[in-house]
Design a protein around this motif. Structure first.
Motif, mmCIF file in Angstrom:
data_model
loop_
_atom_site.group_PDB
_atom_site.id
_atom_site.type_symbol
_atom_site.label_atom_id
_atom_site.label_comp_id
_atom_site.label_asym_id
_atom_site.label_seq_id
_atom_site.Cartn_x
_atom_site.Cartn_y
_atom_site.Cartn_z
ATOM 1 N N GLU A 1 0.834 -1.195 0.000
ATOM 2 C CA GLU A 1 0.000 0.000 0.000
ATOM 3 C C GLU A 1 0.875 1.254 0.000
ATOM 4 O O GLU A 1 1.987 1.250 0.509
ATOM 5 C CB GLU A 1 -0.902 0.011 1.231
ATOM 6 C CG GLU A 1 -1.944 -1.104 1.220
ATOM 7 C CD GLU A 1 -2.904 -1.003 2.383
ATOM 8 O OE1 GLU A 1 -3.004 0.091 2.983
ATOM 9 O OE2 GLU A 1 -3.556 -2.014 2.711
ATOM 10 N N GLY A 2 0.351 2.310 -0.601
ATOM 11 C CA GLY A 2 1.032 3.596 -0.547
ATOM 12 C C GLY A 2 1.787 3.983 -1.794
ATOM 13 O O GLY A 2 2.240 5.129 -1.908
ATOM 14 N N GLY A 3 1.931 3.074 -2.740
ATOM 15 C CA GLY A 3 2.632 3.378 -3.989
ATOM 16 C C GLY A 3 1.684 3.914 -5.050
ATOM 17 O O GLY A 3 0.473 4.042 -4.835
ATOM 18 N N GLY A 4 2.232 4.203 -6.222
ATOM 19 C CA GLY A 4 1.439 4.781 -7.290
ATOM 20 C C GLY A 4 0.337 3.868 -7.802
ATOM 21 O O GLY A 4 -0.799 4.311 -8.030
ATOM 22 N N ILE B 1 -6.451 -6.073 -3.601
ATOM 23 C CA ILE B 1 -5.633 -7.103 -2.966
ATOM 24 C C ILE B 1 -4.162 -6.809 -3.240
ATOM 25 O O ILE B 1 -3.712 -6.867 -4.387
ATOM 26 C CB ILE B 1 -5.975 -8.514 -3.498
ATOM 27 C CG1 ILE B 1 -7.489 -8.772 -3.430
ATOM 28 C CG2 ILE B 1 -5.198 -9.570 -2.731
ATOM 29 C CD1 ILE B 1 -8.065 -8.771 -2.046
ATOM 30 N N ASN B 2 -3.409 -6.468 -2.213
ATOM 31 C CA ASN B 2 -1.975 -6.192 -2.363
ATOM 32 C C ASN B 2 -1.171 -7.476 -2.262
ATOM 33 O O ASN B 2 -1.278 -8.205 -1.278
ATOM 34 C CB ASN B 2 -1.511 -5.213 -1.289
ATOM 35 C CG ASN B 2 -2.169 -3.849 -1.420
ATOM 36 O OD1 ASN B 2 -3.229 -3.615 -0.844
ATOM 37 N ND2 ASN B 2 -1.565 -2.957 -2.173
ATOM 38 N N LYS B 3 -0.394 -7.763 -3.323
ATOM 39 C CA LYS B 3 0.458 -8.958 -3.370
ATOM 40 C C LYS B 3 1.867 -8.539 -3.764
ATOM 41 O O LYS B 3 2.315 -8.761 -4.896
ATOM 42 C CB LYS B 3 -0.102 -9.970 -4.378
ATOM 43 C CG LYS B 3 -1.351 -10.702 -3.932
ATOM 44 C CD LYS B 3 -1.029 -11.735 -2.872
ATOM 45 C CE LYS B 3 -2.257 -12.490 -2.412
ATOM 46 N NZ LYS B 3 -1.934 -13.467 -1.356
ATOM 47 N N ASN C 1 6.807 1.476 -3.996
ATOM 48 C CA ASN C 1 7.271 2.862 -3.909
ATOM 49 C C ASN C 1 6.924 3.505 -2.574
ATOM 50 O O ASN C 1 7.580 4.450 -2.150
ATOM 51 C CB ASN C 1 6.674 3.678 -5.063
ATOM 52 C CG ASN C 1 7.343 3.347 -6.383
ATOM 53 O OD1 ASN C 1 7.868 2.261 -6.547
ATOM 54 N ND2 ASN C 1 7.314 4.280 -7.310
ATOM 55 N N GLY C 2 5.891 2.993 -1.897
ATOM 56 C CA GLY C 2 5.570 3.493 -0.573
ATOM 57 C C GLY C 2 6.696 3.246 0.418
ATOM 58 O O GLY C 2 7.196 4.193 1.048
#
Length: 371
Positions: free
Chosen positions: A44-47, A72-74, A197-198
């Protein structure tokens, strides 16, 4: 032909026509009471994550049946983990979508052996190109130096103990930023294994990285606090094409020079040869493929149409249009076949560029590419 026969024939035709219409309606995609999964292959937190979460309520509004969308972050492997997960697990009924980024296409084009998917077999919904920003910590003082050549020469004075650069993997989206620094004669210490990138921005904020990068719009929106606090200063962008395809300054950051302008200021000429072809080709690839969304290979035509139509409606939504410049910028949004044509055209780079990339990665990271 008798009137009776003519009437019966017409009636039969109408019954057949309404029957075909009923079949078409019955087979049209409908996501009522469904849960949609959009796989974001980063933390989470990236572009990619922030863009997907911004689009989420608009897509819920315009997809048939107004389904609930789950992001869903993978993270892992410069997006390879998420891509492989999507390839292995995705259902083909339109309830699974893959978010592809510059890291995905960068790792794909250098044929990373961990990749278990073929991007060309997925069904592209929309392509949202965007450029990239390379920024540095203000305590390096480069923003106080006048002139592009002088800025580069100032940065060259620092050793790799001072210039620390981070990313996901050596061959993901950070590669062309790293090459951009190298062609300017600026070498950095590279730290890999970041999950997006986060986390990279957090490392920069803590002072662990002194040189960092992000896509142009993510740097504008998600890293505003770094600029306001005076921690981050822009160094160069990778540029972007205008409506005619001519390469120039990034429309999001028109006052920031491109790496190509800096090279010319230092060397008195445009970058050329294998280095130029490799840098331009890799940048064009990651700019065109910076953000896109895809359905799995066996998705039906009705499912593909439903998703593409939903994105077309999103792009016309009044609430979306108020924030479009901030979220999408002035880059050209492509939906359907035009998206596929542009992305796929960038997945091949010249042989001399492949040779340069192979040597570059081998020399700096000890990694052998299979180009």
């Amino acid at each position: 032909m008798t009137k009776k026969f003519s009437f019966l024939t017409t009636a039969a035709f109408l019954v057949a026509a309404f029957g075909m219409l009923f079949v078409q309606q019955a087979t049209a995609a409908d996501f009522s009471d469904k849960r949609i999964r959009i796989i974001v292959p980063f933390s989470e937190g990236g572009g990619t994550d922030s863009l997907t979460r911004f689009l989420q309520p608009f897509l819920e509004k315009y997809l048939p049946g107004k389904p609930k969308i789950l992001v869903i972050n993978k993270p892992g492997g410069g997006s390879i983990t998420g891509g492989n997960y999507f390839q292995a697990r995705a259902k083909h009924d339109g309830t699974w979508v893959m978010a592809v980024s510059s890291s995905t296409v960068a790792n794909y084009v250098i044929k990373d052996p961990r990749i278990k998917f073929v991007i060309e077999k997925w069904n592209p919904i929309v392509l949202l190109p965007r450029g990239a920003m390379v920024y540095v910590r203000s305590n390096l003082g480069v923003h106080k130096i006048k002139g592009l050549k002088a800025k580069v020469m100032h940065m060259r004075k620092f050793g790799t103990d001072k210039l620390v650069f981070g990313g996901k993997t050596p061959t993901s989206s950070g590669l062309n930023k790293r090459m951009g620094l190298s062609v300017l004669g600026i070498e950095v210490k590279s730290i890999w294994g970041m999950r997006g990138n986060g986390p990279m921005a957090l490392a920069f904020e803590r002072g662990e990285f002194t040189v960092n990068f992000d896509n142009s719009l993510s740097y504008l929106n998600n890293r505003k606090h770094l600029r306001k606090a005076g921690i981050a200063k822009e160094f160069f962008t990778l540029g972007a094409p205008d409506a005619t395809g001519k390469w120039g300054r990034d429309p999001v950051w028109p006052n920031v020079p491109t790496v190509f302008e800096m090279y010319k200021a230092v060397h008195g000429k445009e970058i050329s040869g294998a280095a130029g072809d490799a840098l331009r080709g890799h940048i064009a690839l990651t700019t065109a493929g910076n953000k896109s969304y895809h359905l799995p290979e066996k998705a039906s035509k009705d499912v593909i149409k439903a998703w593409r139509d939903a994105f077309r409606k999103v792009m016309k939504d009044p609430k979306f249009l108020k924030k479009k410049k901030k979220i999408i910028g002035d880059y050209q949004v492509l939906i359907g076949k035009p998206a596929a044509d542009l992305l796929y055209s960038k997945l091949n780079i010249p042989d001399n560029a492949k040779a340069y990339l192979t040597e570059y990665v081998k020399k700096r990271y000890g990694i052998s590419l299979n180009l």
